[in-house]
Write a protein that holds these residues in place. Sequence first.
Motif, PDB file in Angstrom:
ATOM      1  N   ASP A 121       0.822  -1.213  -0.030  1.00 39.01           N
ATOM      2  CA  ASP A 121      -0.085   0.303  -0.049  1.00 39.01           C
ATOM      3  C   ASP A 121       0.877   1.428   0.018  1.00 39.01           C
ATOM      4  O   ASP A 121       0.477   2.285  -0.805  1.00 39.01           O
ATOM      5  CB  ASP A 121      -0.961  -0.023   1.302  1.00 39.01           C
ATOM      6  N   ALA A 122       2.043   1.139   0.668  1.00 39.72           N
ATOM      7  CA  ALA A 122       2.951   2.399   1.001  1.00 39.72           C
ATOM      8  C   ALA A 122       3.617   2.556  -0.589  1.00 39.72           C
ATOM      9  O   ALA A 122       3.659   3.634  -0.986  1.00 39.72           O
ATOM     10  CB  ALA A 122       3.677   2.163   1.869  1.00 39.72           C
ATOM     11  N   MET A 123       3.998   1.706  -1.089  1.00 38.26           N
ATOM     12  CA  MET A 123       4.728   1.518  -2.140  1.00 38.26           C
ATOM     13  C   MET A 123       3.621   2.231  -3.529  1.00 38.26           C
ATOM     14  O   MET A 123       3.964   2.998  -4.100  1.00 38.26           O
ATOM     15  CB  MET A 123       5.291   0.405  -2.894  1.00 38.26           C
ATOM     16  N   ASN A 124       2.585   1.534  -3.274  1.00 33.71           N
ATOM     17  CA  ASN A 124       1.325   2.178  -4.325  1.00 33.71           C
ATOM     18  C   ASN A 124       1.230   3.508  -4.023  1.00 33.71           C
ATOM     19  O   ASN A 124       0.864   4.382  -5.001  1.00 33.71           O
ATOM     20  CB  ASN A 124       0.168   1.262  -4.102  1.00 33.71           C
ATOM     21  N   PHE A 125       1.012   4.022  -2.938  1.00 36.71           N
ATOM     22  CA  PHE A 125       0.935   5.613  -2.675  1.00 36.71           C
ATOM     23  C   PHE A 125       1.991   6.519  -3.323  1.00 36.71           C
ATOM     24  O   PHE A 125       1.474   7.344  -3.854  1.00 36.71           O
ATOM     25  CB  PHE A 125       0.964   5.889  -1.047  1.00 36.71           C
ATOM     26  N   VAL A 126       3.374   5.754  -3.182  1.00 36.47           N
ATOM     27  CA  VAL A 126       4.172   6.651  -3.881  1.00 36.47           C
ATOM     28  C   VAL A 126       4.174   6.618  -5.369  1.00 36.47           C
ATOM     29  O   VAL A 126       4.361   7.643  -6.117  1.00 36.47           O
ATOM     30  CB  VAL A 126       5.485   6.215  -3.352  1.00 36.47           C
ATOM     31  N   LEU A 127       3.813   5.422  -5.694  1.00 37.16           N
ATOM     32  CA  LEU A 127       3.424   5.477  -7.209  1.00 37.16           C
ATOM     33  C   LEU A 127       2.230   6.336  -7.976  1.00 37.16           C
ATOM     34  O   LEU A 127       2.469   7.194  -8.663  1.00 37.16           O
ATOM     35  CB  LEU A 127       3.096   3.871  -7.689  1.00 37.16           C
ATOM     36  N   HIS A 128       1.227   6.502  -7.095  1.00 38.36           N
ATOM     37  CA  HIS A 128       0.077   7.137  -7.335  1.00 38.36           C
ATOM     38  C   HIS A 128       0.612   8.612  -7.082  1.00 38.36           C
ATOM     39  O   HIS A 128       0.074   9.625  -7.805  1.00 38.36           O
ATOM     40  CB  HIS A 128      -1.033   6.978  -6.712  1.00 38.36           C
ATOM     41  N   PHE A 129       1.416   9.132  -6.261  1.00 42.50           N
ATOM     42  CA  PHE A 129       1.992  10.233  -5.967  1.00 42.50           C
ATOM     43  C   PHE A 129       2.519  10.957  -7.353  1.00 42.50           C
ATOM     44  O   PHE A 129       2.552  11.952  -7.879  1.00 42.50           O
ATOM     45  CB  PHE A 129       2.759  10.490  -4.862  1.00 42.50           C
ATOM     46  N   VAL A 130       3.412   9.940  -7.772  1.00 45.31           N
ATOM     47  CA  VAL A 130       4.258  10.342  -9.005  1.00 45.31           C
ATOM     48  C   VAL A 130       3.422  10.429 -10.109  1.00 45.31           C
ATOM     49  O   VAL A 130       3.334  11.227 -11.131  1.00 45.31           O
ATOM     50  CB  VAL A 130       5.458   9.361  -9.203  1.00 45.31           C
ATOM     51  N   GLN A 131       2.510   9.520 -10.231  1.00 45.37           N
ATOM     52  CA  GLN A 131       1.532   9.744 -11.524  1.00 45.37           C
ATOM     53  C   GLN A 131       0.577  10.773 -11.502  1.00 45.37           C
ATOM     54  O   GLN A 131       0.262  11.460 -12.676  1.00 45.37           O
ATOM     55  CB  GLN A 131       0.476   8.344 -11.347  1.00 45.37           C
ATOM     56  N   LYS A 132       0.384  11.367 -10.311  1.00 42.31           N
ATOM     57  CA  LYS A 132      -0.731  12.431 -10.337  1.00 42.31           C
ATOM     58  C   LYS A 132      -0.109  13.794 -10.054  1.00 42.31           C
ATOM     59  O   LYS A 132      -0.865  14.823  -9.978  1.00 42.31           O
ATOM     60  CB  LYS A 132      -1.731  12.052  -9.159  1.00 42.31           C
ATOM     61  N   SER A 133       1.189  13.955  -9.761  1.00 39.54           N
ATOM     62  CA  SER A 133       1.629  15.150  -9.198  1.00 39.54           C
ATOM     63  C   SER A 133       2.013  16.074 -10.127  1.00 39.54           C
ATOM     64  O   SER A 133       2.432  17.144 -10.082  1.00 39.54           O
ATOM     65  CB  SER A 133       2.760  14.888  -8.109  1.00 39.54           C
ATOM     66  N   PHE A 134       2.193  15.676 -11.321  1.00 40.36           N
ATOM     67  CA  PHE A 134       2.625  16.405 -12.658  1.00 40.36           C
ATOM     68  C   PHE A 134       1.798  16.239 -13.847  1.00 40.36           C
ATOM     69  O   PHE A 134       1.423  15.315 -14.092  1.00 40.36           O
ATOM     70  CB  PHE A 134       4.194  16.002 -12.836  1.00 40.36           C
ATOM     71  N   LYS A 135       1.683  17.325 -14.610  1.00 38.49           N
ATOM     72  CA  LYS A 135       1.103  17.337 -15.765  1.00 38.49           C
ATOM     73  C   LYS A 135       2.108  16.607 -16.837  1.00 38.49           C
ATOM     74  O   LYS A 135       3.271  16.818 -16.540  1.00 38.49           O
ATOM     75  CB  LYS A 135       0.806  18.640 -16.397  1.00 38.49           C
ATOM     76  N   TYR A 136       1.224  15.927 -17.397  1.00 39.91           N
ATOM     77  CA  TYR A 136       2.202  15.194 -18.846  1.00 39.91           C
ATOM     78  C   TYR A 136       2.410  15.858 -19.844  1.00 39.91           C
ATOM     79  O   TYR A 136       1.480  16.494 -20.383  1.00 39.91           O
ATOM     80  CB  TYR A 136       1.491  13.683 -19.316  1.00 39.91           C
TER      81      TYR A 136
END
Length: 173
Positions: free
Chosen positions: A52-67
């Motif tokens: 769950d913690a690793m998925n949180f970090v993954l989702h943080f990176v996915q959603k924190s920046f515009k592509y």
Amino acid sequence: MSFEFNQNLINFMATYPQADYETYFNAPLDSRTYTSIVKDLKKYVDGKKAGDAMNFVLHFVQKSFKYERDNAQFGREKVMFAAETLYFDKSDCEDRAVLFSYLVKELFGVGVIGVKYKDHMATALYVPMSGDSVREGQRKFVVADPTYVNASIGQSMPKYKSIRPDSFVSIKR
């Protein structure tokens, strides 16, 4: 979340000549930036199960920046160091892969590799989780794609599910 940066280092990175992927994936964050991001992330991951913690970090990176592709953002191909990805509000696949691999390696101590396709870069983790995976040598790595928004560890973009990666980027522990 907001992070502290060494502006001199960000300015230097803007002039750094493009290098091979290993250079970016293996470069550390400066201590000031690392301390500020880890402090913020730990608020959300401490006490969670590892997956769950690793998925949180993954989702943080996915959603924190515009592509945005490099040509649109910089007028040229530019792989960014992890600190640059945090600094700018836009990034593309290899930039997110560099940042995510650094964070997951440092926060959780897991093995990680860059997964390079012809037109895409993802990552894969050496963890005992199920899902889409790739093999490098004798080891199976579970895909974690920092560009595939809302995907969890083990989910590949449909376009890449059945494609063998062109190469892997080794990341030192």
